[in-house]
Motif scaffolding. Sequence first.
Motif, PDB file in Angstrom:
ATOM      1  N   GLY A  27      37.285 -42.326  19.083  1.00 53.02           N
ATOM      2  CA  GLY A  27      36.589 -42.409  20.361  1.00 53.02           C
ATOM      3  C   GLY A  27      37.365 -43.166  21.420  1.00 53.02           C
TER       4      GLY A  27
ATOM      5  N   LEU B  74      32.314 -47.417  33.075  1.00 54.65           N
ATOM      6  CA  LEU B  74      31.792 -46.299  33.867  1.00 54.65           C
ATOM      7  C   LEU B  74      30.472 -46.671  34.534  1.00 54.65           C
ATOM      8  CD1 LEU B  74      32.041 -43.399  34.818  1.00 54.65           C
ATOM      9  CD2 LEU B  74      30.974 -42.676  32.677  1.00 54.65           C
ATOM     10  N   GLY B  75      29.593 -47.314  33.795  1.00 53.12           N
ATOM     11  CA  GLY B  75      28.322 -47.745  34.371  1.00 53.12           C
ATOM     12  C   GLY B  75      28.514 -48.698  35.535  1.00 53.12           C
ATOM     13  N   ARG B  76      29.428 -49.633  35.375  1.00 58.78           N
ATOM     14  CA  ARG B  76      29.691 -50.602  36.451  1.00 58.78           C
ATOM     15  C   ARG B  76      30.316 -49.931  37.663  1.00 58.78           C
ATOM     16  NH1 ARG B  76      31.935 -55.769  32.978  1.00 58.78           N
ATOM     17  NH2 ARG B  76      29.902 -56.383  32.168  1.00 58.78           N
TER      18      ARG B  76
ATOM     19  N   SER C   9      37.884 -48.702  24.046  1.00 56.38           N
ATOM     20  CA  SER C   9      36.965 -48.149  23.055  1.00 56.38           C
ATOM     21  C   SER C   9      35.893 -47.346  23.792  1.00 56.38           C
ATOM     22  CB  SER C   9      36.312 -49.269  22.248  1.00 56.38           C
ATOM     23  OG  SER C   9      35.425 -50.005  23.079  1.00 56.38           O
ATOM     24  N   ARG C  10      35.174 -46.540  23.056  1.00 52.47           N
ATOM     25  CA  ARG C  10      34.099 -45.754  23.669  1.00 52.47           C
ATOM     26  C   ARG C  10      33.082 -46.665  24.359  1.00 52.47           C
ATOM     27  NH1 ARG C  10      32.331 -40.659  23.188  1.00 52.47           N
ATOM     28  NH2 ARG C  10      33.736 -40.251  21.473  1.00 52.47           N
ATOM     29  N   SER C  11      32.706 -47.778  23.727  1.00 54.44           N
ATOM     30  CA  SER C  11      31.720 -48.678  24.334  1.00 54.44           C
ATOM     31  C   SER C  11      32.278 -49.345  25.590  1.00 54.44           C
ATOM     32  CB  SER C  11      31.245 -49.729  23.329  1.00 54.44           C
ATOM     33  OG  SER C  11      32.320 -50.527  22.883  1.00 54.44           O
ATOM     34  N   GLU C  12      33.572 -49.665  25.609  1.00 57.15           N
ATOM     35  CA  GLU C  12      34.184 -50.236  26.811  1.00 57.15           C
ATOM     36  C   GLU C  12      34.192 -49.224  27.954  1.00 57.15           C
ATOM     37  OE1 GLU C  12      37.437 -53.414  25.095  1.00 57.15           O
ATOM     38  OE2 GLU C  12      37.890 -51.282  24.911  1.00 57.15           O
ATOM     39  N   VAL C  13      34.469 -47.965  27.627  1.00 60.33           N
ATOM     40  CA  VAL C  13      34.455 -46.915  28.649  1.00 60.33           C
ATOM     41  C   VAL C  13      33.059 -46.758  29.231  1.00 60.33           C
ATOM     42  CG1 VAL C  13      34.714 -44.428  29.048  1.00 60.33           C
ATOM     43  CG2 VAL C  13      36.422 -45.659  27.712  1.00 60.33           C
ATOM     44  N   GLU C  14      32.048 -46.737  28.370  1.00 57.35           N
ATOM     45  CA  GLU C  14      30.672 -46.586  28.841  1.00 57.35           C
ATOM     46  C   GLU C  14      30.272 -47.745  29.751  1.00 57.35           C
ATOM     47  OE1 GLU C  14      28.636 -46.158  25.136  1.00 57.35           O
ATOM     48  OE2 GLU C  14      29.117 -44.019  24.975  1.00 57.35           O
ATOM     49  N   LEU C  15      30.643 -48.966  29.377  1.00 55.32           N
ATOM     50  CA  LEU C  15      30.332 -50.134  30.190  1.00 55.32           C
ATOM     51  C   LEU C  15      31.052 -50.065  31.533  1.00 55.32           C
ATOM     52  CD1 LEU C  15      28.977 -52.922  30.417  1.00 55.32           C
ATOM     53  CD2 LEU C  15      31.020 -53.875  29.331  1.00 55.32           C
TER      54      LEU C  15
END
Length: 66
Positions: A20, A51-53, A43-49
């Motif tokens: 991921g 992107l949200g910001r 990481s996938r979770s870093e990307v999601e965070l």
Amino acid sequence: MRLHASARRSEPPSVDEVTGEVRVPLALYEVDVHRGDLDLVLSRSEVELLLGRLLAKIKRGPVAVL
């Protein structure tokens, strides 16, 4: 020396389907002088965070078109 990074337009980001991880190819510049290349690996979770910001930031005001 103070550097800034720009996306390498000729190389799109890539995703490792197993882990991921997302790799974003970047070029480093000192003012307008190219100083090197590197990949930002998230990481996938870093990307999601991230992107949200970023989406929250651009929804608050005008967006510059590149």
